[in-house]
Write a protein that holds these residues in place. Structure first.
Motif, mmCIF file in Angstrom:
data_model
loop_
_atom_site.group_PDB
_atom_site.id
_atom_site.type_symbol
_atom_site.label_atom_id
_atom_site.label_comp_id
_atom_site.label_asym_id
_atom_site.label_seq_id
_atom_site.Cartn_x
_atom_site.Cartn_y
_atom_site.Cartn_z
ATOM 1 N N SER A 1 0.751 -1.290 0.046
ATOM 2 C CA SER A 1 0.002 -0.008 0.048
ATOM 3 C C SER A 1 1.037 1.122 0.041
ATOM 4 N N MET A 2 0.479 2.336 -0.854
ATOM 5 C CA MET A 2 1.051 3.400 -0.923
ATOM 6 C C MET A 2 0.503 4.514 0.396
ATOM 7 N N ASP A 3 -0.670 3.806 0.802
ATOM 8 C CA ASP A 3 -1.635 4.576 1.813
ATOM 9 C C ASP A 3 -0.777 4.377 3.021
ATOM 10 N N ASN A 4 -0.767 3.114 3.303
ATOM 11 C CA ASN A 4 -0.012 2.694 4.685
ATOM 12 C C ASN A 4 0.931 1.775 4.251
ATOM 13 N N VAL A 5 2.296 2.284 4.500
ATOM 14 C CA VAL A 5 3.498 1.388 3.634
ATOM 15 C C VAL A 5 3.874 0.446 4.378
ATOM 16 N N HIS A 6 3.023 -0.097 5.705
ATOM 17 C CA HIS A 6 3.556 -1.235 6.263
ATOM 18 C C HIS A 6 2.669 -2.628 5.728
ATOM 19 N N SER B 1 9.216 -8.247 11.901
ATOM 20 C CA SER B 1 8.067 -9.053 12.315
ATOM 21 C C SER B 1 6.932 -8.903 11.306
ATOM 22 N N VAL B 2 6.218 -9.902 10.956
ATOM 23 C CA VAL B 2 5.225 -10.042 9.978
ATOM 24 C C VAL B 2 4.098 -10.628 10.480
ATOM 25 N N ALA B 3 2.764 -10.095 10.333
ATOM 26 C CA ALA B 3 1.461 -10.784 10.567
ATOM 27 C C ALA B 3 0.666 -11.035 9.626
ATOM 28 N N GLU B 4 -0.064 -11.943 9.489
ATOM 29 C CA GLU B 4 -0.974 -12.220 8.166
ATOM 30 C C GLU B 4 -2.615 -12.898 8.704
ATOM 31 N N GLU B 5 -3.532 -12.369 8.021
ATOM 32 C CA GLU B 5 -4.770 -12.880 8.070
ATOM 33 C C GLU B 5 -5.545 -13.055 6.987
ATOM 34 N N VAL B 6 -6.381 -14.210 6.906
ATOM 35 C CA VAL B 6 -6.809 -14.517 5.667
ATOM 36 C C VAL B 6 -8.618 -14.177 5.640
ATOM 37 N N PHE C 1 -3.845 -10.567 3.981
ATOM 38 C CA PHE C 1 -3.441 -9.115 4.551
ATOM 39 C C PHE C 1 -2.123 -9.409 5.324
ATOM 40 N N PHE C 2 -1.220 -8.720 5.049
ATOM 41 C CA PHE C 2 -0.191 -8.692 5.961
ATOM 42 C C PHE C 2 0.588 -7.372 6.223
ATOM 43 N N ALA C 3 1.214 -7.170 7.477
ATOM 44 C CA ALA C 3 1.674 -5.962 7.754
ATOM 45 C C ALA C 3 3.203 -6.546 8.290
ATOM 46 N N VAL C 4 4.252 -5.471 7.934
ATOM 47 C CA VAL C 4 5.753 -5.712 8.393
ATOM 48 C C VAL C 4 5.981 -4.366 9.265
ATOM 49 N N TYR C 5 6.549 -4.713 10.335
ATOM 50 C CA TYR C 5 7.194 -3.567 11.022
ATOM 51 C C TYR C 5 8.651 -4.253 11.473
ATOM 52 N N THR C 6 9.569 -3.433 11.833
ATOM 53 C CA THR C 6 10.718 -3.553 12.357
ATOM 54 C C THR C 6 10.973 -2.868 13.569
ATOM 55 N N SER C 7 12.089 -3.472 14.416
ATOM 56 C CA SER C 7 12.266 -2.574 15.720
ATOM 57 C C SER C 7 13.041 -1.099 15.399
ATOM 58 N N LEU C 8 13.217 -0.853 14.097
ATOM 59 C CA LEU C 8 13.618 0.390 13.799
ATOM 60 C C LEU C 8 12.519 1.243 13.738
ATOM 61 N N THR D 1 -2.833 -5.499 11.101
ATOM 62 C CA THR D 1 -3.324 -6.745 10.135
ATOM 63 C C THR D 1 -4.988 -6.833 10.608
ATOM 64 N N VAL D 2 -5.196 -6.876 11.896
ATOM 65 C CA VAL D 2 -6.475 -7.005 12.370
ATOM 66 C C VAL D 2 -7.485 -6.029 11.583
ATOM 67 N N ARG D 3 -6.873 -4.747 11.708
ATOM 68 C CA ARG D 3 -7.531 -3.572 11.070
ATOM 69 C C ARG D 3 -7.606 -3.579 9.447
ATOM 70 N N ILE D 4 -6.840 -3.862 8.952
ATOM 71 C CA ILE D 4 -6.766 -4.216 7.308
ATOM 72 C C ILE D 4 -7.683 -5.294 6.749
ATOM 73 N N ALA D 5 -7.505 -6.333 7.679
ATOM 74 C CA ALA D 5 -8.304 -7.412 7.278
ATOM 75 C C ALA D 5 -9.946 -7.062 7.494
ATOM 76 N N GLY D 6 -10.182 -6.147 8.479
ATOM 77 C CA GLY D 6 -11.648 -5.818 8.773
ATOM 78 C C GLY D 6 -11.890 -4.786 7.771
ATOM 79 N N ALA D 7 -11.048 -4.182 7.088
ATOM 80 C CA ALA D 7 -11.487 -3.146 6.054
ATOM 81 C C ALA D 7 -11.741 -3.941 4.709
ATOM 82 N N GLY D 8 -11.144 -4.908 4.537
ATOM 83 C CA GLY D 8 -11.199 -5.760 3.112
ATOM 84 C C GLY D 8 -10.517 -5.427 1.989
#
Ligand code: BGC
Length: 762
Positions: free
Chosen positions: A146-151, A210-215, A251-258, A271-278
């Motif tokens: 996403s260009m809207d939320n880069v993670h 760290s990466v999390a993913e929902e289906v 849907f997945f999200a990536v974050y690092t400790s930086l 991930t919960v939020r974006i999976a909710g959005a669809g």
């Protein structure tokens, strides 16, 4: 008019590496190579992260690839279905059978396959129909980061079959990532308990990635956990109705400790939020973020769709790697396409890429320069290590200005031994590029806040560096820069490279201007004596005197009796042979042309624009005849072995009115990632990836060359010399805080002020 899409219909394993670059999607935070979901590290899959690096053992320090949240493959009737290893299929042919059907991998025929990139919106689509014993099954997916939320990233997969297929779709996060000098993860914690997660820890600095993913799926199916080493996987199983389409969204999200203190929790939350959005909602937001970007950066060319496509496709790549989300990140030489060139920042950014952002999105240009201001300490350290004053910037800059450039950049193809190269030690023109960029930023934006926020200090430190590198013979009055490498890397350790000397002279000029301006003094003098708070007029006068003297006396090579500017001392005496002749002397196609014994080193054949880069930056230094003569002389002797070369020749050709000569070189720059045949090797070192500098150079040729945009005395001048098929050209230019629309038709340009930048992106 163009449709803003590129497509390849053939499946050819030989193109997998190239297509990974060509079909790249990215958002400045991460770049995802254009590979298929079922691919693994063997097909060079990468989710390449910006600004996070790692080093293992004696390997090169390189950027980290995140675990791949797009991973997924299909099992039909208990057999894994995947593209044959060696085949081409175009919808007409039957394709070829897979050579690999060990275990439960199906022997399939592929009856149709394409990949497509919507480069207006950064959406990658694949569609493959597999011909199985019982019928045909098609998998079609669209995905984006996403260009809207880069993670975050999202993918929608549609599966349909012309028979009752017993389908299992296995998907999740693949942490067994592709590395050139890895493995970079010491710890990989995978979980498929509820949400899929991977929490990996890097080797050198213990950064978490760290990466999390929902289906989501809206049809009845069985959801199961799957086990594979270093992958967090689940599967959905179902029997297909004939020709019914089954949709699975992930849907997945990536974050690092930086990014934050608790990246895994943050990844889960997102991930919960974006999976909710669809998928569709996220896609809308992503597309509209891209539309905002294009409103002021697209270049419309009427009469030549091929050029319009290649140019905007190049700009797509620049947008995909622009660090909009950060304050002080820059752009790596191979963008976010992987680990080649160590994810490092070169002079490419300041001299080739910056102009595009300066003219369309100056906030991004400021971030790129801030990266250099932030890494000033690293540059001062490097200067001190080499016995110089001031700031000697890293040739291959990673975080904090660490110079990742190795002493041995090339491996000899014959002996397999590393070859000593001097890029890091001798390419001193790097610091002048940074000073030049700061000067240009202030000139084009009219925003001098950058000077107060470290820019002035940076210019002065760069000037101090060159001052300390000057050499003067006792019986001569001129100052020289000896034992350097210019842009043409094939000739190492030369004296008085014209480009380097000219750029150093400009650094002295900028330093004098800064020192003469009272506004910036308090931002400079305290730096001379770190404990001294107040401006010290003595220091100021001393520096002023030094830099004025250096500006006047630095030796700038003049054209010889034939009108040719020698690239460096003694260039005229080298063997004068053609590029083809030099090429014919190669014993191995991967042999390195430069260095001590390279085939080009003792000849006049050069790797890339050198004198011509000087002429592109300072055409006012010579009259048109001299520029034209030097263009003709050097072009014949240039291998164009770097993708940075063609655009500089094109730019200078435009400035001499040689539009016809410029045009193929423009095309070469604009299609560096679109057309096959890019240079992939330097000696035995793989250097493939995308070519942002070439993309930025293509923009410079189109806008500053063909359209003839110049800034003089605070005004925009436009003197068009369009290629013959370009009937009309329209684009926007930001100058001193105002956005202008430029329309060119029949040799005439109209420049119209656009109310305000915000209205453009509102
Ligand atoms: C070129 C350099 C360039 C680097 C990264 C090299 O091949 O010679 O000028 O900075 O690639 O693009």
């Amino acid at each position: 008019m163009i449709d803003w899409k590129i497509k390849d219909n053939l499946y050819n394993p030989d193109n997998v590496a190239w297509h990974g670059n060509k079909y790249l999607t990215g958002n400045g935070y991460m770049g995802v190579r254009g590979t298929l979901e079922e691919y693994t590290k063997n097909q060079l899959v990468a989710v390449n992260l910006a600004g996070i690096y790692d080093k293992v053992g004696d390997g090169w320090r390189e950027p980290v690839n995140a675990p791949n949240g797009f991973y997924g493959y299909l099992i039909v009737d208990d057999e894994i279905v995947r593209l044959p290893d060696v085949t081409e299929c175009d919808g007409k042919s039957d394709g070829t059978e897979s050579g690999n059907n060990t275990g439960n991998v199906a022997t399939v025929k592929c009856s149709e396959h394409f990949i497509e990139l919507d480069y207006r919106h950064g959406v990658f689509t694949r569609c493959t129909t597999f011909r199985l014993l019982r019928g045909n099954i098609t998998v079609r997916s669209s995905r984006f980061v996403s260009m809207d939320n880069v993670h975050v990233g999202a993918i929608k997969t549609e599966i349909f079959a012309d028979f009752h297929a017993d389908v299992k779709y296995v998907f999740g996060i693949d942490a067994d990532v592709w590395d050139i000098n890895g493995p970079h993860f010491d710890i990989i914690k995978v979980s498929n308990d509820g949400m899929l997660t991977v929490d990996a820890v890097t080797h050198e600095n213990n950064h978490n990635v760290s990466v999390a993913e929902e289906v989501r799926s809206d049809f009845p199916c069985e959801l199961k956990d799957e086990e594979e080493l270093n992958k967090a996987l689940k599967s959905v199983s179902f029997i297909t109705d004939v020709n019914k389409v089954y949709e699975i969204e992930r849907f997945f999200a990536v974050y690092t400790s930086l990014d934050c203190d608790n990246p895994i929790e943050k990844a889960k939350e997102d991930t919960v939020r974006i999976a909710g959005a669809g998928f569709d909602k996220l896609l809308d937001e992503h597309r509209s973020a891209w539309e905002d970007i294009w409103k002021y950066s697209e270049v419309i060319i009427e009469g030549d769709d091929k050029s319009m496509e290649a140019l905007n496709y190049s700009l797509y790549h620049l947008h995909s790697i622009a660090p909009r989300h950060a304050d002080n990140l820059s752009i790596a030489a191979r963008g976010l396409s992987g680990q080649t060139y160590k994810g490092a920042v070169f002079w490419d950014t300041e001299m080739f890429i910056l102009d595009f952002f300066l003219m369309t999105e100056p906030e991004v240009a400021k971030k790129l320069i801030n990266y250099r201001i932030d890494t000033l300490e690293g540059a001062k350290k490097k200067a001190a290590e080499y016995g110089y004053d001031g700031a000697f910037y890293a040739w291959e800059s990673q975080e904090k200005g660490f110079d990742a450039c190795s002493d041995y950049n090339v491996t000899d193809v014959f002996t397999k031994r590393p070859m000593r190269t001097y890029f890091k030690d001798k390419q001193i023109h790097i610091s002048s590029a940074i000073a030049y960029a700061i000067g240009k930023y202030v000139e084009i934006t009219g925003d001098d806040s950058l000077l107060k926020e470290g820019g002035a200090e940076t210019i002065i430190e760069c000037a101090k560096f060159y001052y300390s590198a000057l050499v003067k013979k006792v019986n001569s009055d001129r100052y020289e820069l000896r034992d350097v490498i210019g842009p043409d890397e094939y000739h190492e350790r030369v004296d008085n490279n014209g480009y380097t000397n000219r750029m150093a002279k400009n650094t002295f000029r900028l330093a004098v201007r800064v020192l003469e301006n009272d506004k910036f003094i308090s931002h400079i003098c305290k730096l001379e004596e770190p404990n001294e708070e107040s401006a010290d007029s003595e220091i100021r006068s001393r520096l002023l005197e030094m830099f004025k003297d250096a500006y006047e006396k630095i030796y700038i090579p003049e054209p010889d009796s034939e009108g040719i500017i020698p690239q460096f001392d003694g260039y005229g005496e080298l063997e004068d042979v053609t590029v083809d002749e030099v090429r014919s002397r190669l014993l191995d196609p991967k042999e390195y042309w430069g260095g001590a014994y390279g085939v080009a080193s003792h000849t006049k054949v050069i790797k890339q624009a050198d004198v011509v880069t000087w002429l592109a930056m300072y055409p006012q230094d010579f009259d048109t005849k001299v520029i034209e003569d030097n263009w003709n002389y050097y072009e014949k002797r240039t291998e164009h072995g770097s993708s940075l070369s063609a655009c500089m020749y094109a730019l200078v050709a435009c400035k001499c009115g040689m539009t016809e000569e410029a045009f193929p070189l423009f095309t070469k720059s604009a299609t560096a990632d679109l057309a096959p045949g890019g240079k992939e090797w330097a000696g035995l070192v793989y250097i493939g990836g995308t070519h942002p500098a070439s993309a930025g150079g293509a923009y410079m040729v189109a806008i500053e060359g063909f359209a003839g945009v110049e800034f003089a005395e605070g005004k925009i001048n436009v003197n068009p010399r369009l290629p013959k098929n370009w009937e009309k050209m329209t684009f926007h230019i930001s100058h001193k805080g105002t956005m202008y629309r430029v329309d060119i038709e029949e040799g005439k340009a109209t420049v119209t002020e656009v109310d305000d930048r915000r209205s453009l992106i509102a």
